[in-house]
Design an enzyme around this catalytic site. Structure first.
Site, PDB file in Angstrom:
ATOM      1  N   ARG A 252      -8.510  -3.312   1.512  1.00 51.65           N
ATOM      2  CA  ARG A 252      -8.147  -4.733   1.589  1.00 51.65           C
ATOM      3  C   ARG A 252      -8.704  -5.372   2.849  1.00 51.65           C
ATOM      4  NH1 ARG A 252      -4.322  -7.441  -1.180  1.00 51.65           N
ATOM      5  NH2 ARG A 252      -3.526  -6.338  -2.986  1.00 51.65           N
TER       6      ARG A 252
ATOM      7  N   GLU B  53     -11.841  -0.048  -4.930  1.00 49.89           N
ATOM      8  CA  GLU B  53     -11.450  -1.391  -5.368  1.00 49.89           C
ATOM      9  C   GLU B  53     -11.669  -2.336  -4.202  1.00 49.89           C
ATOM     10  OE1 GLU B  53      -7.815   0.135  -8.273  1.00 49.89           O
ATOM     11  OE2 GLU B  53      -7.352  -0.949  -6.424  1.00 49.89           O
TER      12      GLU B  53
ATOM     13  N   HIS C 126      -8.196   1.098  -2.518  1.00 45.88           N
ATOM     14  CA  HIS C 126      -8.448  -0.340  -2.401  1.00 45.88           C
ATOM     15  C   HIS C 126      -8.551  -0.669  -0.921  1.00 45.88           C
ATOM     16  CE1 HIS C 126      -6.988  -4.679  -3.607  1.00 45.88           C
ATOM     17  NE2 HIS C 126      -8.059  -4.692  -2.837  1.00 45.88           N
TER      18      HIS C 126
ATOM     19  N   ARG D 163      -4.249  -3.273   5.330  1.00 47.39           N
ATOM     20  CA  ARG D 163      -2.825  -2.928   5.455  1.00 47.39           C
ATOM     21  C   ARG D 163      -2.530  -1.466   5.133  1.00 47.39           C
ATOM     22  NH1 ARG D 163      -0.524  -6.123   0.231  1.00 47.39           N
ATOM     23  NH2 ARG D 163      -1.561  -7.840   1.257  1.00 47.39           N
ATOM     24  N   HIS D 164      -3.398  -0.861   4.312  1.00 50.21           N
ATOM     25  CA  HIS D 164      -3.171   0.573   4.035  1.00 50.21           C
ATOM     26  C   HIS D 164      -4.463   1.368   4.260  1.00 50.21           C
ATOM     27  CE1 HIS D 164      -4.357  -0.941   0.100  1.00 50.21           C
ATOM     28  NE2 HIS D 164      -3.154  -1.337  -0.250  1.00 50.21           N
TER      29      HIS D 164
ATOM     30  N   ARG E 267       3.479   4.450  10.856  1.00 49.30           N
ATOM     31  CA  ARG E 267       3.530   4.995  12.219  1.00 49.30           C
ATOM     32  C   ARG E 267       2.152   4.993  12.875  1.00 49.30           C
ATOM     33  NH1 ARG E 267       8.045   8.438  13.804  1.00 49.30           N
ATOM     34  NH2 ARG E 267       9.807   7.174  13.181  1.00 49.30           N
TER      35      ARG E 267
ATOM     36  N   GLY F  36      -1.287   4.087  -9.293  1.00 53.32           N
ATOM     37  CA  GLY F  36      -0.980   4.397  -7.907  1.00 53.32           C
ATOM     38  C   GLY F  36       0.502   4.430  -7.607  1.00 53.32           C
ATOM     39  N   PHE F  37       1.115   3.267  -7.602  1.00 58.64           N
ATOM     40  CA  PHE F  37       2.468   3.122  -7.066  1.00 58.64           C
ATOM     41  C   PHE F  37       3.489   4.060  -7.717  1.00 58.64           C
ATOM     42  CE2 PHE F  37       6.564   0.952  -6.529  1.00 58.64           C
ATOM     43  CZ  PHE F  37       6.581   0.881  -5.142  1.00 58.64           C
TER      44      PHE F  37
ATOM     45  N   HIS G 262      -2.687  -1.018 -13.357  1.00 57.59           N
ATOM     46  CA  HIS G 262      -1.774  -1.872 -12.598  1.00 57.59           C
ATOM     47  C   HIS G 262      -0.393  -1.909 -13.247  1.00 57.59           C
ATOM     48  CE1 HIS G 262      -0.155  -4.652  -9.815  1.00 57.59           C
ATOM     49  NE2 HIS G 262      -1.301  -4.689  -9.157  1.00 57.59           N
ATOM     50  N   GLY G 263       0.567  -1.437 -12.486  1.00 52.35           N
ATOM     51  CA  GLY G 263       1.953  -1.469 -12.945  1.00 52.35           C
ATOM     52  C   GLY G 263       2.265  -0.445 -14.028  1.00 52.35           C
TER      53      GLY G 263
ATOM     54  N   ASP H  60      -3.660   4.547  -2.219  1.00 51.61           N
ATOM     55  CA  ASP H  60      -3.397   3.511  -1.202  1.00 51.61           C
ATOM     56  C   ASP H  60      -2.076   3.734  -0.468  1.00 51.61           C
ATOM     57  OD1 ASP H  60      -5.631   2.240  -2.164  1.00 51.61           O
ATOM     58  OD2 ASP H  60      -4.578   0.534  -3.040  1.00 51.61           O
ATOM     59  N   HIS H  61      -1.044   4.127  -1.256  1.00 50.38           N
ATOM     60  CA  HIS H  61       0.283   4.152  -0.628  1.00 50.38           C
ATOM     61  C   HIS H  61       0.561   5.424   0.161  1.00 50.38           C
ATOM     62  CE1 HIS H  61       0.908   0.232  -2.041  1.00 50.38           C
ATOM     63  NE2 HIS H  61       0.735   0.585  -3.301  1.00 50.38           N
TER      64      HIS H  61
ATOM     65  N   ASN I 152      -4.635   6.392  -7.553  1.00 46.96           N
ATOM     66  CA  ASN I 152      -4.815   5.478  -6.424  1.00 46.96           C
ATOM     67  C   ASN I 152      -3.932   5.961  -5.263  1.00 46.96           C
ATOM     68  OD1 ASN I 152      -4.141   3.283  -4.651  1.00 46.96           O
ATOM     69  ND2 ASN I 152      -5.134   1.909  -6.090  1.00 46.96           N
TER      70      ASN I 152
ATOM     71  N   GLU J 111     -11.910  -3.126 -16.497  1.00 47.63           N
ATOM     72  CA  GLU J 111     -10.574  -2.570 -16.275  1.00 47.63           C
ATOM     73  C   GLU J 111      -9.588  -3.656 -16.682  1.00 47.63           C
ATOM     74  OE1 GLU J 111      -9.535  -0.630 -12.541  1.00 47.63           O
ATOM     75  OE2 GLU J 111      -7.408  -0.912 -12.979  1.00 47.63           O
TER      76      GLU J 111
ATOM     77  N   THR K 274       0.867  -7.270  -3.910  1.00 51.22           N
ATOM     78  CA  THR K 274      -0.123  -6.462  -4.618  1.00 51.22           C
ATOM     79  C   THR K 274      -0.998  -7.414  -5.434  1.00 51.22           C
ATOM     80  OG1 THR K 274      -0.447  -4.597  -6.129  1.00 51.22           O
ATOM     81  CG2 THR K 274       1.434  -6.015  -6.607  1.00 51.22           C
ATOM     82  N   THR K 275      -2.045  -6.874  -6.044  1.00 50.61           N
ATOM     83  CA  THR K 275      -2.952  -7.709  -6.835  1.00 50.61           C
ATOM     84  C   THR K 275      -2.145  -8.452  -7.909  1.00 50.61           C
ATOM     85  OG1 THR K 275      -4.509  -5.912  -6.502  1.00 50.61           O
ATOM     86  CG2 THR K 275      -5.168  -7.617  -8.047  1.00 50.61           C
TER      87      THR K 275
END
Ligand code: PXP
Length: 239
Positions: free
Chosen positions: A47, A72, A45, A51-52, A20, A215-216, A193-194, A11-12, A9, A153, A102-103
């Site tokens: 959203r 997602e 994802h 936001r990302h 920026r 992802g994270f 997730h996580g 996203d980040h 993922n 999932e 986050t979700t």
């Protein structure tokens, strides 16, 4: 064991770029690096608040990178239209609340499911695989099956938070039991997730697990070792 796919993922990568609102770091480049390091799927994802990831990220990755692209999204008409326009290979429907960081967990599927069913049908009919993000609860898994989802999932958020705590074994067991049901229903089994470099291993060893979406932890590790190293370390752990 040995053939669990890794969905990275990104996203980040977009979160950092949005700090920026410039063009770097580029999500297309991130997707290419992740794939070159062993990822089998690129996950984004989109959203409601953008936001990302932006629509343009998905468009550019779809156009510029040869990959299995997984989107997602919340079950809204806006997102359904976007999915039908951008044509990812698969879609995961997730719950989305306005101010969440986050979700927060899987979809709550008891009660009204008509809206979901319509979206699942419209997306599936265009050849896009549909996955539903659910907690390891038998009732939600059965409902997702009845609604026509191809894939479950399983949400590993609570399991991830339980790592090193008293409830860790219980949360892992819940996921293992849920996975039996998913396989009994002949659905594809994914989880995410996580998940991080510690807690991922027991989840990757669940029988029938096909794909983990992460992802994270990968993007965080990439800050220190680079994206290629971070993805390949994770790939090694789950293989
Ligand atoms: N799977 C789903 C359905 C998600 O919503 C997310 C977060 O976007 C992930 C996996 C990845 O979670 P994490 O960033 O904690 O690895």
């Amino acid at each position: 064991m040995g053939n669990v796919k890794l969905g990275v993922n990104i996203d980040h990568i977009a979160t950092l770029r949005q700090a920026r609102k410039e063009t770097n770091p580029d999500t297309v480049e991130a997707a290419r690096v992740a794939l070159s390091a062993g990822a089998e799927m690129i996950v984004m994802h989109l959203r409601h608040d953008r936001r990302h990831v932006q629509e343009s990220d998905i468009e550019r990755v779809r156009r510029g990178v040869k990959c299995f692209l997984h989107l997602e999204m919340a079950a809204t008409e806006e997102m359904e239209k976007i999915a039908l326009k951008l044509r990812p290979d698969s879609v995961c429907i997730v719950p989305e609340a306005a101010n969440e960081v986050t979700t927060q967990g899987g979809l709550k599927l008891s009660g009204k499911t008509a809206g979901f069913e319509k979206i699942i049908k419209n997306i599936s009919s265009k050849g896009i695989e549909v996955s539903l993000f659910v907690d390891p609860e038998p009732q939600d898994i059965r409902t997702a099956y009845k609604m026509g989802a191809d894939t479950i999932e399983l949400c590993t958020k609570i399991y991830g938070e339980s790592w090193g705590r008293k409830n860790q074994a219980k949360e892992l067991e819940k996921l293992q039991l849920a996975s039996y049901l998913v396989k009994e229903l002949n659905m594809s089994l994914h989880a995410g997730h996580g998940l991080d470099y510690y807690n991922v291993v027991p989840i990757s060893r669940i029988e029938g697990m096909e794909c983990l979406n992460i992802g994270f932890s990968i993007i965080s590790r990439a800050v220190f070792v680079g994206l290629k190293g971070a993805v390949s370390e994770m790939k090694t752990l789950i293989s």
